[in-house]
Design a protein around this motif. Structure first.
Motif, PDB file in Angstrom:
ATOM      1  N   ARG A   1       9.727 148.123  22.468  1.00 51.45           N
ATOM      2  CA  ARG A   1      11.049 148.068  22.408  1.00 51.45           C
ATOM      3  C   ARG A   1      11.865 147.777  23.874  1.00 51.45           C
ATOM      4  O   ARG A   1      12.809 147.288  23.754  1.00 51.45           O
TER       5      ARG A   1
ATOM      6  N   VAL B   1      13.465 152.142  11.589  1.00 47.14           N
ATOM      7  CA  VAL B   1      14.875 152.186  11.714  1.00 47.14           C
ATOM      8  C   VAL B   1      15.107 152.369  13.252  1.00 47.14           C
ATOM      9  O   VAL B   1      14.658 153.240  13.882  1.00 47.14           O
TER      10      VAL B   1
ATOM     11  N   TYR C   1      18.211 152.562  16.143  1.00 45.51           N
ATOM     12  CA  TYR C   1      19.668 153.046  16.287  1.00 45.51           C
ATOM     13  C   TYR C   1      20.348 152.344  17.210  1.00 45.51           C
ATOM     14  O   TYR C   1      21.573 152.479  17.726  1.00 45.51           O
ATOM     15  N   GLN C   2      19.561 151.489  18.223  1.00 48.27           N
ATOM     16  CA  GLN C   2      20.315 151.112  19.401  1.00 48.27           C
ATOM     17  C   GLN C   2      19.604 149.629  19.615  1.00 48.27           C
ATOM     18  O   GLN C   2      18.307 149.375  19.469  1.00 48.27           O
ATOM     19  N   PRO C   3      20.465 148.596  20.399  1.00 44.23           N
ATOM     20  CA  PRO C   3      19.947 147.635  20.840  1.00 44.23           C
ATOM     21  C   PRO C   3      18.879 147.704  22.060  1.00 44.23           C
ATOM     22  O   PRO C   3      19.208 148.675  22.916  1.00 44.23           O
TER      23      PRO C   3
ATOM     24  N   VAL D   1      20.607 149.363  13.258  1.00 41.81           N
ATOM     25  CA  VAL D   1      20.975 149.727  11.857  1.00 41.81           C
ATOM     26  C   VAL D   1      22.484 149.407  11.816  1.00 41.81           C
ATOM     27  O   VAL D   1      23.192 149.121  10.802  1.00 41.81           O
ATOM     28  N   TRP D   2      23.402 149.600  12.989  1.00 39.46           N
ATOM     29  CA  TRP D   2      24.999 149.625  12.712  1.00 39.46           C
ATOM     30  C   TRP D   2      25.149 148.156  12.479  1.00 39.46           C
ATOM     31  O   TRP D   2      26.241 147.882  11.886  1.00 39.46           O
TER      32      TRP D   2
ATOM     33  N   TYR E   1      19.455 153.858   5.594  1.00 39.33           N
ATOM     34  CA  TYR E   1      18.781 153.740   7.100  1.00 39.33           C
ATOM     35  C   TYR E   1      18.599 155.108   7.696  1.00 39.33           C
ATOM     36  O   TYR E   1      17.347 155.275   8.288  1.00 39.33           O
TER      37      TYR E   1
ATOM     38  N   LEU F   1      14.852 156.718   8.331  1.00 37.53           N
ATOM     39  CA  LEU F   1      14.198 157.331   9.607  1.00 37.53           C
ATOM     40  C   LEU F   1      13.692 158.577   9.532  1.00 37.53           C
ATOM     41  O   LEU F   1      12.682 159.068  10.165  1.00 37.53           O
TER      42      LEU F   1
ATOM     43  N   GLU G   1      10.471 158.747   7.292  1.00 36.99           N
ATOM     44  CA  GLU G   1       9.595 158.323   8.211  1.00 36.99           C
ATOM     45  C   GLU G   1       8.872 159.291   9.391  1.00 36.99           C
ATOM     46  O   GLU G   1       7.760 159.371   9.711  1.00 36.99           O
TER      47      GLU G   1
ATOM     48  N   GLN H   1      23.371 158.851  16.701  1.00 38.17           N
ATOM     49  CA  GLN H   1      22.735 157.862  16.306  1.00 38.17           C
ATOM     50  C   GLN H   1      22.087 157.178  17.588  1.00 38.17           C
ATOM     51  O   GLN H   1      20.920 156.711  17.584  1.00 38.17           O
ATOM     52  N   TRP H   2      23.202 156.683  18.442  1.00 36.45           N
ATOM     53  CA  TRP H   2      22.444 156.014  19.381  1.00 36.45           C
ATOM     54  C   TRP H   2      21.678 156.702  20.502  1.00 36.45           C
ATOM     55  O   TRP H   2      20.758 156.171  20.755  1.00 36.45           O
TER      56      TRP H   2
ATOM     57  N   PRO I   1      14.747 154.131  22.867  1.00 39.85           N
ATOM     58  CA  PRO I   1      13.155 153.988  23.610  1.00 39.85           C
ATOM     59  C   PRO I   1      13.267 153.988  24.992  1.00 39.85           C
ATOM     60  O   PRO I   1      12.332 154.375  25.559  1.00 39.85           O
TER      61      PRO I   1
ATOM     62  N   GLU J   1      32.041 149.560  11.989  1.00 44.24           N
ATOM     63  CA  GLU J   1      31.110 150.563  11.925  1.00 44.24           C
ATOM     64  C   GLU J   1      31.556 152.097  12.504  1.00 44.24           C
ATOM     65  O   GLU J   1      31.466 153.030  11.700  1.00 44.24           O
TER      66      GLU J   1
END
Lengths: 99, 167, 551
Positions: B118, B144, B146-148, B156-157, C7, C11, C14, C151-152, C157, C285
């Protein structure tokens, strides 16, 4: 040479255990095999490490103990608490068995 | 070390040349930042592709102006806990627009593959060949995001509202 | 409250499957403990003194009745009938079996819960004001932004292998009930020049070995920039935070060593590159998330409730409770009710499975089915009609949660300490219990007034001792438990780090020492001063003199 036993937590449920004479693990510290020399200590740790690889227990390590009239007790209070169970919950841990 | 590229084991054409060692006459070679800085002209005079290896305390800003000279940037993970190179990889891709290979080297564990992918890594030096199967599992375990990041996955947003816009 | 969509649910499902695989590999011997440890920690599973410990995330402390019942069920079926609510607004179980943890996580996922990132060097549970959305002094409901941050920050990653753990707190009210200045990042909702709301951004607060009240690095951040600004802070920290020394790895050390101004510069520079980009959440959103926090269907009630006032006059015990444990609600006729998890002599923050079930029932009956967990280790029912307070109080008494001690000397924060924790140097809980018993007389507690005691069993400061009005830190002194006392700390909007008053006390002496401090305050206080006011006026000397006079 300080007296020592090997302790660990059992892999499946995390219970505190001590390495015994026959190379098994007991929940009672007093079943623990006491090492009295560097060689004995190394042997015990080697046995313990081997069972940790199975894996039967997690992260075995040595603790200092005293032996009085055949009863083994840890030197540090941290280990006394591990051996007995949480003092605030007398119903849990070894202290419950012995109470 | 086996090299995973895009999920497959590939032959690694690159040799990583230690600072004390003579550079091979030809063939693709990866050198340290120190060597690059000290012997820049000599390295550019070589008639073979060049790669650079950055330690975890060497941010890509140090080579930002020279990135078009390198076909590979290898980022070191001295221990798996040292996560600086995740930021470096994203900076290479997103800030500096680097299109060459970004390679993870060092302690590269299965459970990091997805994060590395990623962040823009496209090649991983892995412990052993089992990593191929691990790769397949690791990149499909969590679908899934949650962030770019530096990959093409849509957070997902955005999916949520793309879908509701289509309805 | 926020509800998962497909979604979110995918998550966590999973994640359960993934962890089930990891546990199976561990039990089969395919993973060593060294390899498994970071994986279990990413799912909140520790190995403590006596057993494994599982920490379950309660995002910003908000629970539905259904979720609370699930927590009770887990306590009963997989643990020993109780759980412990923590200062991170989470719950932890002290006796789960490793082999059961995948099933526990599956049970949690069935009610939209998980244990993701409740440990490890990544983002931890974002915390907030336990009165969020209902507080009379609030500018805007911060939970919308807590959920956006949740969420963020989930499986981010780039930031899953930070130098150290990372804690964010958000408050929407000027009266800080979330200790935001003691977090890696603290966000306070403010109004901008045009009346629009945004955030004051604080970076580098924290407790532990080196406590700091965090400096403000930005007075006002428009809301739309929240995630890009956070990402800029994180990118600076991830690259520059110290990795050579565990004890210097938190962002507070970086801020301290580099200076707040320089940090601000670096963050702003990084932000310049990423603002107005992919991290700007689409408006729809934000609105989708905001809709989950829409006010419940309140009745139109009169602000004055004569029946409630009458009950107070008639029943002194009820009046004491209502004056102590009930807070002002923004809607006329409603109240915020604190459920004390600090009964006399009890274990701070512990609740039995039966209590959890009872609280779930009460929440459904009296408070739109929602419960909040506070960082001070109590529970809150946020939306209770004033006319229901008396009935609710009686039911809370039946389950031992009506002790009228909110903010008083027996409302103690304590970490698990050496009764459970592998890191602790000394026990915390028994000290809390002994103090609670010593001051069991409620009249005396009320006479003493607001006084926050916080106890940690080691320097990691999970019990927030640095910011206790009276802080107690457990030490191991040559194999004996000793306790160091600090005075004058505060976690509120006037945040301060307490000062060590002098040499540590033995376990036998520490409760007497606390009583000496309290008695000194009672003698010195002037009209209406709280303990901390008196301390700020007179300093630590008078306390020190009394404490060490005999020595």
């Amino acid at each position: 040479m300080a007296l020592q036993v090997v302790t660990a937590n059992r892999i499946g449920d995390g219970t505190v255990v001590y390495l015994t004479r026959v190379g098994g693990w007991s929940e009672r510290i007093t079943d623990g095999e006491v090492s009295r020399s560097d060689e004995e200590r190394d042997t015990l740790m080697a046995v313990a490490q081997a069972t940790a690889e199975i894996p039967e227990v997690v992260e075995p390590y040595l603790i200092d103990v005293v032996e009085e009239a055949g009863v083994i007790r840890p030197v540090r209070y941290r280990e006394a608490i591990r051996a007995q169970g949480p003092p605030v919950h007398p119903a849990f841990g070894q202290q419950a068995e012995e109470g | 070390m086996p090299l995973l590229r895009d999920g497959a084991l590939v032959d690694d054409p690159w040799v990583t040349v230690d600072d004390g060692t003579q550079l091979p006459m030809d063939g693709p070679a990866i050198v340290s930042l120190e060597r690059w800085q000290a012997h820049r002209d000599e390295l550019l005079g070589r008639n073979a592709p060049l790669g650079i290896r950055l330690k975890s305390d060497q941010p890509p800003a140090l080579i930002a102006d020279d990135l078009d000279r390198f076909a590979v940037v290898a980022l070191e993970f001295p221990v798996f806990r040292d996560g600086r190179a995740y930021s470096y990889a994203r900076l290479l891709r997103e800030r500096y627009g680097y299109r060459g290979e970004v390679r993870a080297v060092g302690e590269v564990l299965r459970d990091q593959f997805l994060f590395m992918l990623r962040c823009g890594f496209d090649a991983l030096e892995v412990r052993d060949e089992k990593a191929v199967d691990q790769w397949r599992e690791a990149v499909s375990e969590i679908s899934v995001v949650y962030q770019p990041a530096a990959d093409s996955q849509t957070p997902v947003w955005a999916l949520r509202h793309r879908r509701s816009a289509a309805e | 409250m926020y509800r998962y969509d497909e979604y979110d649910q995918t998550l966590v499902d999973e994640r359960v499957r993934q962890f089930r695989g990891q546990v199976a590999r561990r039990l089969a011997g395919e993973l060593t403990e060294d390899e498994f440890k970071p994986l279990r920690l990413m799912n909140g599973l520790y190995l403590q003194l006596h057993a494994y410990m599982l920490r379950v995330a309660i995002p910003y402390g908000l629970l539905s009745a259904v979720q609370m019942r699930k927590l009770a069920h887990i306590a009963r079926r997989y643990d020993r009938g109780y759980g412990h609510f923590t200062t991170r607004q989470n719950i932890q179980y002290n006796w789960p079996k490793l082999e059961d943890t995948p099933d526990i996580l599956a049970e949690l996922a069935s009610v939209e819960m998980h244990a993701i990132q409740t440990s490890g060097n990544s983002f931890r549970n974002t915390t907030t004001d336990q009165y969020a959305g209902v507080a009379a002094d609030e500018i805007e409901d911060p939970r919308v932004y807590c959920e956006i941050i949740r969420q963020w920050s989930t499986l981010h990653p780039e930031f899953s292998f930070l130098p150290r753990k990372f804690k964010i707190a958000v408050t929407g009210a000027p009266n800080d009930r979330a200790a935001v200045r003691l977090h890696d990042i603290g966000l306070i909702m403010r109004r901008g020049d045009a009346g629009e709301t945004g955030f004051e951004v604080i970076v580098g607060g924290g407790q532990g070995r080196t406590p700091f009240v965090g400096p403000t690095i930005r007075e006002f951040l428009p809301k739309k920039h929240l995630l890009s600004y956070l990402e800029a802070i994180m990118r600076v920290y991830n690259q520059l935070g110290r990795r050579d020394n565990l004890f210097k790895a938190r962002i507070k050390i970086l801020v301290h060593e580099v200076g707040a101004e320089k940090i601000t510069e670096m963050v702003e520079e990084e932000w310049r590159h990423i603002k107005d980009g992919a991290l700007d959440l689409p408006k729809e959103e934000v609105e989708r998330i905001r809709a989950h926090f829409a006010p419940p269907p309140y009745e139109t009630l009169a602000a004055a409730q004569p029946a409630f006032e009458e009950k107070k006059r008639a029943d002194g015990a009820f009046a004491t409770w209502a004056d102590t444990n009930v807070a002002a609600h923004k809607v006329p006729g409603y109240a915020i009710v604190n459920l004390s998890l600090k009964p006399v002599g009890g274990i701070p923050g512990d609740a039995t499975a039966d209590q959890m079930d009872a609280v779930a029932d009460l929440a459904e009956h009296y408070s739109f089915g929602e419960i909040r967990v506070t960082h001070e280790q109590n529970l809150v029912l946020g939306d209770v009609r004033r006319t229901d307070l008396h009935a609710l109080w009686r039911k809370l008494r039946d389950i031992g949660m009506a002790t009228p001690n909110l903010g008083l000397i027996s409302d103690i924060i304590a970490c698990p300490g050496l009764d459970y924790c592998g890191l602790a140097n000394a026990r915390s809980i028994p000290v809390a219990q002994r103090i609670s018993n010593r001051f069991a007389d409620l009249k005396r507690q009320h006479d003493i007034g607001e006084l926050k005691i916080k106890i940690s069993g080691c320097i990691n400061a999970c019990g927030h001792h640095h910011v206790g009005h009276i802080g107690i830190l457990g030490l191991d002194r040559k194999g004996e438990e000793y306790y160091q006392i600090t005075l004058g700390g505060s976690a509120d909007q006037d945040a301060a780090i307490g000062k060590i008053v002098g040499p540590a006390f033995s376990s036998e002496a520490v409760v007497d020492a606390v009583e000496t401090v309290v008695n000194t305050y009672v003698e010195l206080r002037q009209n209406g001063e709280r303990f901390v006011d008196t301390y700020r006026r007179v300093g630590k000397e008078p306390f020190k003199e009394r404490l060490y006079a005999a020595a």
